[in-house]
Design a protein around this motif. Structure first.
Motif: not given
Ligand SMILES: Cc1ncc(COP(=O)(O)O)c(C=O)c1O
Length: 451
Positions: A80, A258-260, A335, A342-343, A346, A373-374
């Motif tokens: 990430i 990864r998503l949050s 992180l 994350y935003s 996304e 997301g990513s």
């Protein structure tokens, strides 16, 4: 597009690829003579041959012929922060001179365990492994031990690694064995559920309810096509597990961090009894983690017990090695300090999904990019397919067109997706990269439309 036209286009892309990857071709021929299919992980092979990587940095991966590719495969979606981020390289430089494996307890392990547990509070206790495959193997073993039941329910298309229990209904057609060497008898206690189909899933679960040990699910079907689970569906599975006395296991090996920062479990407000991590949590080094509630995880504590009274899970020679642990800590700390990433990721993911679909559709090519997301993947819809919500839907899309598209990106535009696999955006990617990806997609769409 007619098959003949597609194959003409593919030949053109292959010719171009071969002209710029001559050294890779030679090396791959040699590799194939000593490593079956030239690689130790089948998905890494693609036709005519994969390029040989020389090094990677940030968003780029460089091959032995001097090509630089913008990477969206990103180490099986592990990276990430991009390749070789400074925070990881610095800590590895320092740690590696202190020892690469102690084979005993060390404080780096504790640091990573505390961080995970704090960020994902359902992980009251956890154990480290070397791979995600081991983590999921141990999670289902724990569930069987805790419940005293045998059946495992997984998803059609669900990928949890190479362990025998879960090598079932991974690839379409789902009723066929995944390969030789896995006995039918070994899979007698596994059932596969249709993803995102509550009624279909419950009717199968009802058949095994009395002997159900666990339901294991990826919140976003990763390898099977980057398909987000519906909130209602995932909650229905969790509730079913609760009511039937089974454990609910979330495989967050792709989605964790990864998503949050708090996993998909946070985004979906899920409370898994057990969950598994891998990939990002190792900071680019080998890792797997099985995490969960104390009352379940404590079964692994062998102290003061006699053989057969505990559950053998976790471990392996290299488990808890100080390099994976420290790299993981470095990434999680980064992180934690920068949660806004994350935003931004996304936004880039949304832009890629929306614009790739737009340019393809404008050329009369029906596609649907899935993901959250990513993470994203573009599916080529065949006649009669309107949406992509399960691994079955993916199987009804054109795998060949998807491969052609990904290969064209690689060959003609130096953009690397492992063919047919989802892409992952890292913090090293920016708007310009996404714009380049969209422009390249448009040009490929035009090639396809006019061929
Ligand atoms: C959801 C999921 N679970 C488990 C695994 C297996 O992890 P590993 O390859 O580290 O064994 C993977 C690997 O891609 C995965 O995507």
């Amino acid at each position: 597009m007619q098959e003949q036209q597609a194959s003409r286009l593919l030949s053109r892309y292959i010719k171009h690829y071969e002209s710029k990857t001559k050294r890779s071709k030679q090396l791959f021929e040699h590799a194939s003579s000593i490593i079956p299919s030239g690689t130790s992980h089948n998905i890494r092979y693609f036709e005519p041959y994969p390029f040989f990587a020389r090094m990677a940095s940030g968003k780029y991966i460089y091959d032995v012929d001097g090509n630089a590719y913008t990477d969206y495969w990103m180490g099986h979606w592990s990276l990430i922060l991009g390749h070789s981020p400074k925070v990881v390289v610095d800590v590895l430089r320092e740690r590696s001179v202190e020892g690469t494996i102690f084979g005993t307890v060390n404080e780096h392990v504790l640091r990573l365990a505390e961080l995970i547990s704090k960020l994902m509070p359902r992980g009251e206790m956890l154990r480290f492994t070397n791979t995600g495959s081991e983590a999921t193997m141990y999670a289902v073993r724990l569930a069987r031990a805790y419940t005293g039941k045998r059946m495992i329910a997984k998803m059609e298309g669900g990928w949890h690694g190479f362990n025998t229990d879960l090598m079932h209904s991974v690839n379409y057609p789902f009723h066929m064995p995944e390969g030789k060497g896995i006995l039918e008898e070994e899979l007698r206690y596994v059932v596969a559920l249709p993803f995102n189909d509550i009624h279909g899933s419950i009717s199968i679960l009802d058949m095994v309810r009395d002997d159900l040990a666990c339901i294991i699910v990826e919140p976003l079907l990763g390898g099977a096509g980057c398909i987000p689970g519906d909130r209602d569906y995932l909650h229905a599975l969790q509730e079913y597990a609760r009511k039937s006395g089974a454990l609910f296991i979330l495989d967050e090996i792709v989605t964790g961090f990864r998503l949050s920062l708090h996993g998909a479990q946070h985004i979906y407000s899920l409370d898994p009894d057990l969950f598994t991590l891998g990939k990002i949590v190792g900071g680019g080094l080998p890792i797997g983690v099985v995490c969960g509630l104390k009352e379940v995880m404590r079964l692994a504590d062998a102290r003061g017990k006699t053989k057969g009274d505990w559950v053998s899970i976790g471990g392996g020679t290299y488990s808890e090695n100080p390099l994976s642990m420290s790299a993981g800590v470095a990434v999680l700390e980064y992180l934690t300090r920068n949660p806004y990433i994350y935003s931004r990721l996304e936004m880039l993911g949304d832009e890629a999904r929306r614009s790739i679909d737009k340019v393809m559709n404008e050329h009369g090519i029906r596609v649907k990019s899935t993901g959250i997301g990513s993470l994203f993947l573009t599916h080529f819809l065949k006649h009669g397919v309107e949406d992509v919500r399960s691994a079955r839907d993916v199987a009804m899309c054109s795998i060949e067109m998807q491969r052609l598209y990904h290969f064209a990106l690689l060959s003609m535009y130096d953009i690397f997706f492992l063919p047919n696999k989802l892409g992952a955006i890292s913090i090293e990617h920016d708007n310009i990269d996404i714009r380049r990806l969209i422009d390249a997609s448009e040009r490929i769409a035009s090639d396809i439309a006019f061929s």
